[in-house]
Motif scaffolding. Structure first.
Motif, mmCIF file in Angstrom:
data_model
loop_
_atom_site.group_PDB
_atom_site.id
_atom_site.type_symbol
_atom_site.label_atom_id
_atom_site.label_comp_id
_atom_site.label_asym_id
_atom_site.label_seq_id
_atom_site.Cartn_x
_atom_site.Cartn_y
_atom_site.Cartn_z
ATOM 1 N N VAL A 121 20.149 -5.201 -57.746
ATOM 2 C CA VAL A 121 20.581 -6.696 -57.357
ATOM 3 C C VAL A 121 21.951 -6.543 -56.656
ATOM 4 N N THR A 122 21.893 -7.693 -55.678
ATOM 5 C CA THR A 122 23.430 -7.821 -55.048
ATOM 6 C C THR A 122 23.572 -9.277 -54.655
ATOM 7 N N GLU A 123 24.667 -9.762 -54.607
ATOM 8 C CA GLU A 123 24.979 -11.127 -54.675
ATOM 9 C C GLU A 123 24.610 -11.719 -52.944
ATOM 10 N N GLY A 124 24.139 -12.682 -53.002
ATOM 11 C CA GLY A 124 23.835 -13.206 -51.665
ATOM 12 C C GLY A 124 22.765 -13.918 -51.827
ATOM 13 N N GLY A 125 22.138 -14.798 -50.500
ATOM 14 C CA GLY A 125 20.994 -15.655 -50.560
ATOM 15 C C GLY A 125 21.399 -16.997 -51.325
ATOM 16 N N CYS A 126 20.536 -17.993 -50.820
ATOM 17 C CA CYS A 126 21.062 -19.651 -51.343
ATOM 18 C C CYS A 126 21.134 -19.615 -52.759
ATOM 19 N N ALA A 141 17.537 -9.314 -54.515
ATOM 20 C CA ALA A 141 17.081 -7.922 -55.311
ATOM 21 C C ALA A 141 15.704 -7.170 -54.772
ATOM 22 N N GLU A 142 15.941 -6.148 -54.906
ATOM 23 C CA GLU A 142 14.923 -4.905 -54.735
ATOM 24 C C GLU A 142 14.258 -4.246 -55.649
ATOM 25 N N PHE A 143 13.103 -4.031 -55.717
ATOM 26 C CA PHE A 143 12.806 -3.332 -56.861
ATOM 27 C C PHE A 143 11.559 -2.188 -56.571
ATOM 28 N N THR A 144 11.762 -1.158 -57.327
ATOM 29 C CA THR A 144 10.886 0.008 -57.256
ATOM 30 C C THR A 144 10.367 0.486 -58.489
ATOM 31 N N VAL A 145 9.369 1.365 -58.847
ATOM 32 C CA VAL A 145 9.126 2.276 -59.806
ATOM 33 C C VAL A 145 9.415 3.659 -59.531
ATOM 34 N N SER A 163 24.476 -4.111 -60.470
ATOM 35 C CA SER A 163 23.260 -4.878 -61.053
ATOM 36 C C SER A 163 23.512 -4.941 -62.394
ATOM 37 N N ARG A 164 23.907 -4.251 -63.109
ATOM 38 C CA ARG A 164 24.139 -4.655 -64.557
ATOM 39 C C ARG A 164 24.955 -5.642 -64.755
ATOM 40 N N LEU A 165 26.219 -5.753 -63.934
ATOM 41 C CA LEU A 165 27.375 -6.835 -63.952
ATOM 42 C C LEU A 165 26.672 -8.114 -63.549
ATOM 43 N N LEU A 166 25.805 -8.090 -62.379
ATOM 44 C CA LEU A 166 25.364 -9.297 -61.909
ATOM 45 C C LEU A 166 24.059 -9.908 -62.945
ATOM 46 N N LEU A 167 23.383 -9.113 -63.653
ATOM 47 C CA LEU A 167 22.290 -9.546 -64.448
ATOM 48 C C LEU A 167 22.624 -9.948 -65.823
ATOM 49 N N GLU A 168 24.124 -9.678 -66.027
ATOM 50 C CA GLU A 168 24.454 -10.192 -67.630
ATOM 51 C C GLU A 168 24.250 -11.476 -67.950
ATOM 52 N N GLY A 169 23.458 -11.718 -69.000
ATOM 53 C CA GLY A 169 23.083 -13.022 -69.332
ATOM 54 C C GLY A 169 21.934 -13.766 -68.664
ATOM 55 N N VAL A 170 21.322 -12.904 -67.689
ATOM 56 C CA VAL A 170 20.294 -13.443 -66.881
ATOM 57 C C VAL A 170 18.990 -13.224 -67.646
ATOM 58 N N THR A 171 18.173 -14.350 -67.647
ATOM 59 C CA THR A 171 16.440 -14.167 -67.957
ATOM 60 C C THR A 171 15.682 -13.978 -66.437
ATOM 61 N N ILE A 172 14.950 -13.028 -66.647
ATOM 62 C CA ILE A 172 14.048 -12.714 -65.439
ATOM 63 C C ILE A 172 12.473 -13.159 -66.022
ATOM 64 N N ASP A 173 12.162 -13.825 -65.098
ATOM 65 C CA ASP A 173 10.814 -14.394 -65.093
ATOM 66 C C ASP A 173 9.776 -14.013 -64.083
ATOM 67 N N PHE A 174 8.258 -14.056 -64.051
ATOM 68 C CA PHE A 174 7.572 -13.819 -63.105
ATOM 69 C C PHE A 174 6.927 -15.104 -62.715
ATOM 70 N N THR A 175 6.706 -15.498 -61.508
ATOM 71 C CA THR A 175 5.940 -16.781 -60.971
ATOM 72 C C THR A 175 5.037 -16.217 -60.251
ATOM 73 N N TYR A 202 18.525 -20.593 -60.099
ATOM 74 C CA TYR A 202 17.436 -19.622 -59.903
ATOM 75 C C TYR A 202 17.491 -19.184 -58.512
ATOM 76 N N ALA A 203 17.071 -17.892 -58.680
ATOM 77 C CA ALA A 203 16.642 -16.833 -57.482
ATOM 78 C C ALA A 203 15.270 -16.313 -57.567
ATOM 79 N N THR A 204 14.432 -16.358 -56.503
ATOM 80 C CA THR A 204 13.265 -15.658 -56.419
ATOM 81 C C THR A 204 13.196 -14.671 -55.681
ATOM 82 N N VAL A 205 12.460 -13.532 -56.141
ATOM 83 C CA VAL A 205 12.219 -12.087 -55.249
ATOM 84 C C VAL A 205 10.887 -12.156 -55.017
#
Length: 134
Positions: A33-38, A43-47, A71-83, A123-126
């Motif tokens: 995860v990086t800062e940016g976007g509206c 974010a980018e993700f891989t397995v 990413s750990r710092l930016l995601l502190e307290g964040v809830t990740i959902d899937f839409t 909210y941010a969507t990837v």
């Protein structure tokens, strides 16, 4: 330790991504995860079979996740959902620590930013189209 929450939908999506990735047992979901976007996050993700150099292993909702230190710092307290809707599919980051940002376009090439103030989280969507293949 990073305080990240996964909704049941996000947990299901991520566990399926790991399970059907073809990676060996013990693989994890790498989220960069990086800062940016509206909405404040890109974010980018891989397995990955194992964390990359500098990654931290964080267990979230019973899933092994690999995060860069930023990413750990930016995601502190964040809830990740899937839409998953007819118009978009992807991870959504709900950040109660950041004011929401409302973007609108008033014409071709014209992008106006309006920052809404209040108690609603950002909210941010990837999109799942951003999945990188290893």
């Amino acid at each position: 330790m990073t305080n990240v929450t996964l909704t049941p939908a996000a947990n299901k999506f991520i566990s399926r991504m790991v399970r059907f990735s073809g990676q060996p047992a013990g693989a994890g979901f790498r989220l960069h995860v990086t800062e940016g976007g509206c909405s404040g996050l890109n974010a980018e993700f891989t397995v990955e079979a194992a964390p990359l150099a500098g990654d931290s292993i964080v267990e979230v909702g019973g899933l092994k996740m690999f995060f860069t230190s930023a990413s750990r710092l930016l995601l502190e307290g964040v809830t990740i959902d899937f839409t998953d809707t007819p118009t978009k599919s992807g991870l959504t980051f709900i950040n109660p620590n950041q004011a929401p940002c409302a973007c609108s376009s008033s014409g071709p090439g014209d992008h106006a930013h309006g920052h809404a103030h209040g108690n609603a989280p950002a909210y941010a969507t990837v999109s799942i189209d951003s999945i990188r293949r290893s």
